[in-house]
Structure formats: structure tokens, C-alpha cells
Enzyme design. Structure first.
Site, PDB file in Angstrom:
ATOM      1  N   THR A 190       0.800  -1.000  -0.159  1.00  0.00           N
ATOM      2  CA  THR A 190      -0.018   0.080   0.053  1.00  0.00           C
ATOM      3  C   THR A 190       0.944   1.273  -0.051  1.00  0.00           C
ATOM      4  OG1 THR A 190      -1.437   1.311   1.160  1.00  0.00           O
ATOM      5  CG2 THR A 190      -0.337  -0.106   2.366  1.00  0.00           C
ATOM      6  N   GLU A 241      -5.163  -3.052   4.136  1.00  0.00           N
ATOM      7  CA  GLU A 241      -4.780  -3.349   5.456  1.00  0.00           C
ATOM      8  C   GLU A 241      -5.783  -4.403   6.113  1.00  0.00           C
ATOM      9  OE1 GLU A 241      -3.868  -0.486   4.591  1.00  0.00           O
ATOM     10  OE2 GLU A 241      -2.216   0.157   5.340  1.00  0.00           O
ATOM     11  N   LYS A 289      -6.683  10.441  -3.032  1.00  0.00           N
ATOM     12  CA  LYS A 289      -7.090   9.316  -3.784  1.00  0.00           C
ATOM     13  C   LYS A 289      -7.974   9.660  -5.041  1.00  0.00           C
ATOM     14  CE  LYS A 289      -8.105   4.691  -2.423  1.00  0.00           C
ATOM     15  NZ  LYS A 289      -9.049   3.833  -1.841  1.00  0.00           N
ATOM     16  N   TRP A 309      -3.795   5.874  -4.949  1.00  0.00           N
ATOM     17  CA  TRP A 309      -3.287   6.931  -3.778  1.00  0.00           C
ATOM     18  C   TRP A 309      -2.184   7.820  -4.332  1.00  0.00           C
ATOM     19  CZ3 TRP A 309      -5.979   7.714   0.063  1.00  0.00           C
ATOM     20  CH2 TRP A 309      -6.681   6.329   0.864  1.00  0.00           C
TER      21      TRP A 309
HETATM   22  P1  ADP Z   1      -9.571   0.272  -1.164  1.00  0.00           P
HETATM   23  O1  ADP Z   1      -9.500   1.186  -2.173  1.00  0.00           O
HETATM   24  O2  ADP Z   1      -9.653  -1.346  -1.702  1.00  0.00           O
HETATM   25  O3  ADP Z   1     -10.639   0.086   0.033  1.00  0.00           O
HETATM   26  P2  ADP Z   1      -6.981   1.262  -0.145  1.00  0.00           P
HETATM   27  O4  ADP Z   1      -6.172   0.461   1.015  1.00  0.00           O
HETATM   28  O5  ADP Z   1      -6.557   1.400  -1.499  1.00  0.00           O
HETATM   29  O6  ADP Z   1      -8.262   0.057  -0.277  1.00  0.00           O
HETATM   30  O7  ADP Z   1      -7.632   2.359   0.318  1.00  0.00           O
HETATM   31  C1  ADP Z   1      -8.510   2.608   1.781  1.00  0.00           C
HETATM   32  C2  ADP Z   1      -8.891   3.785   1.814  1.00  0.00           C
HETATM   33  O8  ADP Z   1      -9.641   4.192   1.025  1.00  0.00           O
HETATM   34  C3  ADP Z   1      -9.775   3.956   3.270  1.00  0.00           C
HETATM   35  O9  ADP Z   1      -8.892   4.061   4.335  1.00  0.00           O
HETATM   36  C4  ADP Z   1     -10.519   5.048   2.890  1.00  0.00           C
HETATM   37  O10 ADP Z   1      -9.647   6.308   3.302  1.00  0.00           O
HETATM   38  C5  ADP Z   1     -10.636   5.121   1.291  1.00  0.00           C
HETATM   39  N1  ADP Z   1     -12.071   4.565   1.073  1.00  0.00           N
HETATM   40  C6  ADP Z   1     -12.197   3.173   0.768  1.00  0.00           C
HETATM   41  N2  ADP Z   1     -13.714   3.073   0.722  1.00  0.00           N
HETATM   42  C7  ADP Z   1     -14.229   4.087   0.811  1.00  0.00           C
HETATM   43  C8  ADP Z   1     -15.650   4.551   0.792  1.00  0.00           C
HETATM   44  N3  ADP Z   1     -16.565   3.840   0.691  1.00  0.00           N
HETATM   45  N4  ADP Z   1     -15.751   5.760   1.121  1.00  0.00           N
HETATM   46  C9  ADP Z   1     -14.688   6.743   1.582  1.00  0.00           C
HETATM   47  N5  ADP Z   1     -13.442   6.442   1.466  1.00  0.00           N
HETATM   48  C10 ADP Z   1     -13.263   4.930   1.164  1.00  0.00           C
END
Ligand code: ADP
Length: 547
Positions: free
Chosen positions: A186, A331, A444, A449
Site C-alpha cells: 500500500t 490492511e 485518492k 493513492w
Molecule cells: P480500497 O481502495 O480497496 O478500499 P486502499 O487501501 O487502497 O483500499 O484504500 C483504503 C482507503 O480508501 C480507506 O482508508 C479510505 O480512506 C478510502 N475508502 C475506501 N472505501 C471508501 C468509501 N466507501 N468511502 C470513502 N472512502 C473510502
């Protein structure tokens, strides 16, 4: 007194064994890099996964050795999911959207022994292979006759030549279910990417939980299209959960544009799809002007970023497709919460229901969550009070692989470790969580990221820049795009164009900020930290270029 039940370890190999034995004729359909459609069954996945396991044995890989992939969603990638982990090796799915230097960094950090890549990524491999001494086997995921000549990559083999001649007989080894099965880096925050190392046990438990009715509600009658990449948290675990319930799988390969996704959905009678909002934006953008409808799609999981209300309305009200708003993290394997309505919500007005649907949802059994204030004290679940969101559970990270810093977990009064998500949230009386902000300094964009600090460091390396702050701006397609706010050194000059050109080659193209805004000063807090919220307030009328 111990229970007297069979102590069978939870292993990933059992998923593909099960799919072969009980759903052997169910199809797995893939759009290939070559553009054509490939189709076979779980029985084929199983026998070819065994060939992969035999090829890894023949290559001399030991238990827990790492096998990397740089690949789209497709059948060969699926075979590696089962063949690599099933035989006790660790599958390292690499994100091709990273800068080549970062890709070389993660391959070295993971000490990958094998790299399997789609031909799309040949130029990337050509750029990094000489910097990755641990990789002894370079495998192109293609037929033998598609292998390009003179690639400069020593010993490059086609996947079909590498595994095709191996026996389809292989007895999956039995070992401790806590053994590592796959890993994902990540690049969320600053510094080097961090590796999350999943285990067989965490993967199987996550697969069970994600298939539950109020989670993804997966069934053998579904045809599942994971648009979310297999290099992004194992496509949210769908390759495992689909095998667990024997659902048809449909893989989009590299064609992620609205037209290709729509055509694949219709042709393969997809009932369930999963992806980030940007993907669905492109799909709706293709369908709406042409007046197209879905004939089979019933549910779609949208996560990775907050799902916009207009998207929920379009899917639910216009197309009759249920949106499952989900939240999770690399995570967390990744699922943490999912938003489905309770019985008592069904009689509410559409507006009231929408308020709930916009929340990230309720905890899935297995995950526990809480919000805490600055003093670490737990805050009430009143839907208003917001605090740092902490989680724990059997598929939540305990520590990063080869962790550089201190253990990330926060201990509570009972000594239990909680993972701080970097998200700020409220939780209401019914247990629905809603993200209100992010405490981690990241942006994001399109589900991927961008580290604000990396963007700032590049600007700061320019001789004319005194201070730089990277902030995320709302964008209709990408959710967020970075801009960099810059204070020039006294007497120094640099233009917007010069500074943007300065980023070229230093970071992945899509991580370059969309704009540079020059200001006389950036507001600072007592400890000299940039106050980005205040800065954001001063830019309230700012518009990204082209919007
Ligand atoms: P993924 O994108 O598969 O959820 P990542 O580890 O790349 O996994 O990103 C996780 C982060 O993305 C979370 O901590 C949060 O900040 C953001 N995130 C994930 N899902 C959502 C959602 N439904 N709404 C808002 N933010 C989200």
C-alpha cells in the site's frame, strides 16, 4: 477441555478443490490482452493451477518464496492465485500504476523469485528487470508463439511454455493456516510502500464473511465481474469468494472503458460487479447518452472512495441495480463495512433511505470498529460525534512485512491491538459508519493513492520553491485530483508550466498535480505544520483547470 472436532487448516487450495469438485462445469470467462474472449471452467482452473504448482516446484522455489504478478484481471492471473498460494508460496500482486522506481523497490523489498507479467507491461519490465536481482524467472503471460523476440530480458519464457508441459496432478500440501499466502503493497502514506501480508486463514475467513447475505450476498447463480483489479487487494477477495460459492467469473482484462465493460456485462449475463466510483462513472457515461439498459445486472459493490449520491440514484432508481456501498482498506483484506438497509428502513422515504445508503455501512461479523478522540477515549455512536476510526479482526493487519517503523497498532485498556485506519468517521446508533474526513495526508484519485508529501517533496526540490502544500480537489471523474500550492523563494521565479514540467519522470504521470497555485504564504500551526484545512478554505472558489 478442547473440542473434539477435526482440526483441518483453512487453506486457499481447498477453495479451488471445492470449485472443481462441486462446480467444475461453471465458466470462467476472460477478455484477454490480445482482445479476444477466453472461456473455460473451474475444472480447467484447478488443473492448470496444479501445473503452476508443479512449475514452481521445478523452478526450485521453497515454501514461502514470493511470486510476483503484474497483470490484469484474467484467467492466468487466477491460476497463479491458486497455484502459487496453494503450493505454499506467496503471491505478490504488483500495482502497474506505480512509478517504475517504486515497482523495482517493491520487487526488491519482497525479494520476489519469479515475475509473471502481461505483455502490456513488457516496457515496464524492460525498464526494471536489471534492478531486480532476486528475480530468477521472468514469465510473460502469453502463448508461446506470442512471446516477442529480443526483449533483452534474460531467460524470458512464455507462461504456456513454462507451465504447459507440467503434470496436472499435484497434491496440495497441508500446512499451518497462518502461513503467508499473498501480499499487497500500500502506497497510502509517505515513505516507502508498506507490505500487507495476508495468511491462508485470513483469506478464507474474509471469503466466508464477504459472501454473507448482508455483505455481498454471493451465490452459485451469480456471474461476478470484478472490475476492481486483482492487483488491488486481491480484487476485494472476489477470486476466493467466487470459488467458495461456485459463481461464474467474468474478467475484463485491460479493457476498463465504459463500452467494453457494458458489452462484457451484457454478453456474459453478469449479475454482480465490483469497482471504484470512477469505473462506474465511465460505464454510466457510456450508457446514459445511448439509452442503454442492463438486462441481467442486479447488484454492484462500490467502494474505494465515497460513492456519490447521483451514482446511487442512477443505479437504484434508473437501472434497478442495488448499490452496495463498501468501505475497507488493503490492511483489512479489504472489507470492513458494507451498507445494506435493515427491515425498519424499508418504509422510510427515498430521501431518508439515501441518507443511510451514503454511509459506508455496518461492520461485517469478524471486524470490530470504534471511533476515538485525541485522548484515545472511545466516542459515542450517535451519528454526529466524529473521531479516528480504529478496527480489529482476524483479517486486519497486525504489522507490516519487514516493518520499518513501530508497530502500527494502538493498544486499548485490555491490551487489545486496534489498527488506526487514518479515516475520520461517525458511527450511528444502528452501527452505520460514515467517513467524514481523512487524517492521513493522501489523495485518492480514481481509486489509487497519491502521497501529498511525495508531491510536496518534488516541488520543494525546485530551486525557486520555498514551501509547497499538496491538497486534493474534488473532481467529477477521478473523485480527487492533486494541486500544489507554492510559496516562491524571495526574488526567485518559476512559472506554473515550468514547475509542472519539473515533475516529469520523477513520479507516475497520473500523480503529477493538475495545477500550481502561487500564494504569498501558507498558514502554519503552532508546531510549524501546514494548516491544510485553512489553506483549503482560502481556495473555496478555486476551480481545477478544464472544469
Ligand atoms: P480500497 O481502495 O480497496 O478500499 P486502499 O487501501 O487502497 O483500499 O484504500 C483504503 C482507503 O480508501 C480507506 O482508508 C479510505 O480512506 C478510502 N475508502 C475506501 N472505501 C471508501 C468509501 N466507501 N468511502 C470513502 N472512502 C473510502
Amino acid at each position: 477441555m478442547l473440542g473434539l472436532m477435526q482440526n483441518q487448516p483453512l487453506l486457499i487450495s481447498s477453495l479451488i478443490d471445492f470449485a472443481q469438485r462441486h462446480h467444475g462445469d461453471v465458466e470462467v470467462v476472460s477478455r484477454r490482452v490480445e482482445g479476444d474472449i477466453h472461456r473455460y471452467t473451474y475444472a480447467d482452473v484447478a488443473s492448470r493451477s496444479r501445473q503452476v504448482a508443479n512449475a514452481l516446484d521445478a523452478a526450485g522455489l521453497a515454501f514461502s518464496d514470493r511470486v510476483a504478478t503484474l497483470a490484469w484481471n484474467g484467467y492466468r492471473h487466477l491460476e497463479l492465485y491458486f497455484g502459487v498460494s496453494g503450493s505454499g508460496r506467496v503471491l505478490h500482486t504488483v500495482n502497474p500504476r506505480l512509478h517504475p522506481d517504486q515497482i523495482a523497490w517493491v520487487l526488491n523489498h519482497a525479494e520476489d523469485a519469479v515475475m509473471c507479467f502481461d505483455l502490456t507491461f513488457l516496457p515496464l519490465i524492460q525498464a526494471v528487470h536489471a534492478k531486480c536481482p532476486t528475480v530468477k524467472h521472468w514469465i510473460a503471460l502469453c502463448d508461446a508463439d506470442k512471446l516477442p523476440a529480443d526483449t533483452g530480458i534474460p531467460g524470458l519464457l512464455s507462461y504456456e511454455a513454462w507451465m504447459g508441459s507440467q503434470s496436472t496432478t499435484y497434491v496440495w500440501p497441508e500446512f499451518d493456516e497462518n502461513s503467508a499466502s499473498s501480499m499487497c503493497y500500500t502506497s497510502g502514506t509517505t515513505g516507502n510502500p508498506k507490505a500487507v501480508l495476508y495468511s491462508h486463514r485470513s483469506t478464507i475467513l474474509h471469503a466466508y464473511a464477504s459472501a454473507l447475505p448482508d455483505v455481498m450476498c454471493l451465490s452459485a447463480r451469480d456471474a461476478i465481474l470484478p472490475v476492481v483489479p486483482m492487483f488491488h487487494v486481491n480484487a476485494w477477495g472476489l477470486p476466493y469468494s467466487a470459488a467458495m460459492i461456485g459463481a461464474k467469473m467474468v474478467f475484463p482484462g485491460p479493457a476498463l472503458d465504459g463500452k467494453s465493460i457494458y458489452e462484457l456485462m451484457e454478453a456474459e449475463r453478469v449479475t454482480f460487479a465490483a469497482g471504484v466510483p470512477t469505473i462506474w462513472q465511465m460505464l454510466l457515461g457510456h450508457m446514459q447518452p445511448a439509452g442503454l439498459r442492463f438486462s441481467t445486472l442486479k447488484r454492484t459493490v462500490i467502494g474505494g472512495s465515497a460513492c456519490p449520491p447521483a451514482m446511487i440514484t442512477a443505479f437504484n432508481d434508473v437501472y434497478g441495480v442495488e448499490v452496495l456501498h463498501a468501505w475497507g482498506m488493503t490492511e483489512m483484506s479489504p472489507l470492513g463495512t458494507l451498507c445494506t438497509l435493515k427491515n425498519k428502513h424499508l418504509t422510510l422515504s427515498k430521501e431518508e433511505q439515501m441518507k443511510i445508503r451514503l454511509k459506508q455501512g455496518q461492520c461485517i461479523f469478524g471486524v470490530d470498529m470504534k471511533i476515538v478522540g485525541e485522548d484515545g477515549q472511545e466516542l459515542p455512536h450517535d451519528g454526529k460525534t466524529f473521531g479516528d476510526l480504529l478496527v480489529r479482526g482476524p483479517w486486519v493487519v497486525d504489522n507490516y512485512y519487514k516493518a520499518e517503523g513501530p508497530n502500527p497498532l494502538v493498544k486499548d485498556a485490555n491490551g487489545l491491538g486496534w489498527f488506526p485506519t487514518g479515516d475520520v468517521a461517525t458511527i450511528d446508533v444502528d452501527g452505520y459508519m460514515q467517513i467524514t474526513d481523512r487524517s492521513k495526508d493522501v489523495i485518492k484519485s480514481g481509486g489509487e493513492w497519491i502521497s501529498s508529501i511525495d508531491v510536496e517533496n518534488i516541488a520543494m526540490a525546485h530551486p525557486a520553491v520555498a514551501m509547497a502544500a499538496c491538497i486534493g480537489m474534488k473532481h467529477p471523474k477521478w473523485d480527487e485530483r492533486p494541486i500544489v500550492v507554492v510559496v516562491k523563494k524571495p526574488g526567485a521565479e518559476v512559472s506554473r508550466e515550468e514547475l509542472l514540467a519539473f515533475y516529469e519522470g520523477k513520479t507516475a504521470k497520473w500523480q503529477i498535480p493538475d495545477d500550481v497555485v502561487f500564494v504569498p504564504a501558507i498558514p502554519l500551526g503552532g508546531t510549524g505544520k501546514m494548516l491544510k484545512n485553512k489553506l483549503r478554505d482560502t481556495l473555496s472558489t478555486y476551480k481545477l483547470p478544464g472544469l
